[in-house]
Design a protein around this motif. Structure first.
Motif, PDB file in Angstrom:
ATOM      1  N   UNK A  19       0.826  -1.207   0.000  1.00 24.47           N
ATOM      2  CA  UNK A  19       0.000   0.000   0.000  1.00 24.47           C
ATOM      3  C   UNK A  19       0.863   1.260   0.000  1.00 24.47           C
ATOM      4  N   UNK A  20       2.075   1.165   0.562  1.00 23.45           N
ATOM      5  CA  UNK A  20       2.983   2.292   0.552  1.00 23.45           C
ATOM      6  C   UNK A  20       4.427   1.790   0.626  1.00 23.45           C
ATOM      7  N   UNK A  21       5.374   2.595   0.133  1.00 24.98           N
ATOM      8  CA  UNK A  21       6.780   2.172   0.138  1.00 24.98           C
ATOM      9  C   UNK A  21       7.442   2.420   1.496  1.00 24.98           C
ATOM     10  N   UNK A  22       7.217   1.529   2.442  1.00 29.35           N
ATOM     11  CA  UNK A  22       7.820   1.668   3.756  1.00 29.35           C
ATOM     12  C   UNK A  22       8.792   0.530   4.010  1.00 29.35           C
ATOM     13  N   UNK A  23       9.483   0.562   5.151  1.00 30.19           N
ATOM     14  CA  UNK A  23      10.510  -0.427   5.423  1.00 30.19           C
ATOM     15  C   UNK A  23       9.920  -1.803   5.688  1.00 30.19           C
ATOM     16  N   UNK A  24       8.715  -1.860   6.264  1.00 30.00           N
ATOM     17  CA  UNK A  24       8.088  -3.160   6.509  1.00 30.00           C
ATOM     18  C   UNK A  24       7.805  -3.880   5.193  1.00 30.00           C
ATOM     19  N   UNK A  25       7.286  -3.151   4.221  1.00 32.91           N
ATOM     20  CA  UNK A  25       7.034  -3.736   2.898  1.00 32.91           C
ATOM     21  C   UNK A  25       8.332  -4.109   2.204  1.00 32.91           C
ATOM     22  N   UNK A  26       9.344  -3.260   2.349  1.00 33.68           N
ATOM     23  CA  UNK A  26      10.645  -3.533   1.747  1.00 33.68           C
ATOM     24  C   UNK A  26      11.229  -4.825   2.303  1.00 33.68           C
ATOM     25  N   UNK A  27      11.120  -4.998   3.601  1.00 28.86           N
ATOM     26  CA  UNK A  27      11.629  -6.210   4.243  1.00 28.86           C
ATOM     27  C   UNK A  27      10.894  -7.449   3.726  1.00 28.86           C
ATOM     28  N   UNK A  28       9.569  -7.348   3.610  1.00 29.38           N
ATOM     29  CA  UNK A  28       8.772  -8.472   3.118  1.00 29.38           C
ATOM     30  C   UNK A  28       9.099  -8.790   1.663  1.00 29.38           C
ATOM     31  N   UNK A  29       9.282  -7.766   0.848  1.00 21.80           N
ATOM     32  CA  UNK A  29       9.614  -7.963  -0.561  1.00 21.80           C
ATOM     33  C   UNK A  29      10.959  -8.660  -0.718  1.00 21.80           C
ATOM     34  N   UNK A  30      11.955  -8.218   0.053  1.00 22.85           N
ATOM     35  CA  UNK A  30      13.288  -8.809  -0.068  1.00 22.85           C
ATOM     36  C   UNK A  30      13.280 -10.284   0.309  1.00 22.85           C
ATOM     37  N   UNK A  31      12.685 -10.627   1.441  1.00 24.96           N
ATOM     38  CA  UNK A  31      12.692 -12.017   1.882  1.00 24.96           C
ATOM     39  C   UNK A  31      11.901 -12.908   0.927  1.00 24.96           C
ATOM     40  N   UNK A  32      10.750 -12.433   0.463  1.00 24.89           N
ATOM     41  CA  UNK A  32       9.954 -13.221  -0.480  1.00 24.89           C
ATOM     42  C   UNK A  32      10.721 -13.453  -1.776  1.00 24.89           C
ATOM     43  N   UNK A  33      11.443 -12.440  -2.235  1.00 28.03           N
ATOM     44  CA  UNK A  33      12.260 -12.569  -3.448  1.00 28.03           C
ATOM     45  C   UNK A  33      13.337 -13.625  -3.254  1.00 28.03           C
ATOM     46  N   UNK A  34      14.020 -13.573  -2.122  1.00 28.56           N
ATOM     47  CA  UNK A  34      15.105 -14.525  -1.847  1.00 28.56           C
ATOM     48  C   UNK A  34      14.604 -15.967  -1.803  1.00 28.56           C
ATOM     49  N   UNK A  35      13.363 -16.164  -1.352  1.00 24.91           N
ATOM     50  CA  UNK A  35      12.821 -17.512  -1.219  1.00 24.91           C
ATOM     51  C   UNK A  35      12.198 -18.039  -2.510  1.00 24.91           C
ATOM     52  N   UNK A  36      12.106 -17.198  -3.538  1.00 24.57           N
ATOM     53  CA  UNK A  36      11.446 -17.624  -4.778  1.00 24.57           C
ATOM     54  C   UNK A  36      12.323 -17.514  -6.017  1.00 24.57           C
ATOM     55  N   UNK A  37      13.291 -16.605  -5.997  1.00 23.25           N
ATOM     56  CA  UNK A  37      14.115 -16.352  -7.181  1.00 23.25           C
ATOM     57  C   UNK A  37      15.554 -16.756  -6.869  1.00 23.25           C
TER      58      UNK A  37
END
Length: 257
Positions: A19-37
């Protein structure tokens, strides 16, 4: 990156648009990326060209559901974060080798993301942090990937040394760069017999309990800190790439010279 590409990229690692570019979303995006790509250098050992252009990277990583190495993974992740409203800067780094000596500039590509404070974001260094690290923090920072410390490098250039579990990782420069600036070193990494990427194929990905890596024919599982290894038969390799990394190949990557 347009809206449809954003959606397809987020679908690649099962995320919805923040919903917004904050650190919580950034953290979630990074970990999800690492576990899938996965972090992988298979193109080098399949004779495939590596193009550091957003459309080519999107086709490889999102459409063909492959991985890549730092220039590709962090290069495309920067495009996504920018499209989501983050302020992203591409930074060059020198990876430490044997004897604690940093390698050449552009040896690695990492990201700086500026929110209320600057953060180091990296989905392209293999076994590294699960989430963003505070660039201005000099005390130890811990997450699921280990213990990290960012300190001023010797000299008066504003460079930062990043360590992982006490071992030197890379020396990060402060100057911003464009993706095209990394093309010459990317070509060298993909072609030189002196590059460790040309020596053998490797594919590695973060899991919920550790990491899975296929290096040449050796399958390595790390689960809750316990490591097991097994050498696969030739006939097991293609199914292993699919089962463990979601990568479909029509032939086995060649080994390095």
């Amino acid at each position: 990156m347009d809206k449809s590409q954003i959606t397809r990229y987020l679908d690649r690692f099962d995320m919805v648009r923040p919903t917004e570019p904050d650190v919580q979303s950034l953290r979630a995006l990074q970990l999800a990326h690492l576990k899938a790509v996965p972090f992988e250098n298979l193109s080098i050992h399949l004779g495939e060209p590596i193009a550091l252009e957003p459309d080519a990277l999107f086709d490889k990583i999102v459409v063909r559901r492959r991985g890549g190495f730092c220039y590709e993974l962090n290069g495309l992740f920067a495009e996504l974060l920018t499209a989501l409203g983050y302020r992203v800067t591409l930074l060059a780094a020198r990876v430490f080798g044997g004897g604690g000596v940093p390698g050449p500039l552009f040896d690695h590509l990492a990201l700086r993301v500026d929110l209320d404070e600057p953060w180091l974001v990296d989905v392209g260094f293999g076994d590294f942090s699960d989430g963003p690290l505070r660039l201005d923090e000099r005390a130890e920072q811990k997450d699921g990937g280990g213990a990290f410390r960012i300190g001023l490098a010797p000299g008066d250039h504003g460079d930062l040394d990043v360590t992982h579990n006490g071992d030197p990782g890379y020396r990060l420069t402060a100057r911003p760069y464009e993706l095209a600036d990394f093309v010459p070193m990317c070509w060298w990494q993909a072609t030189s017999p002196r590059s460790h990427f040309t020596r053998s194929p490797v594919c590695s990905m973060r899991t919920s309990r550790g990491r899975t890596t296929l290096r040449d024919r050796k399958m390595i599982h790390t689960v809750d800190g316990e490591r097991t290894e097994r050498v696969l038969d030739e006939i097991e390799l293609l199914p292993a790439y699919l089962d463990h990394f979601g990568i479909t190949l029509d032939r086995v990557p060649s080994t390095g010279a």
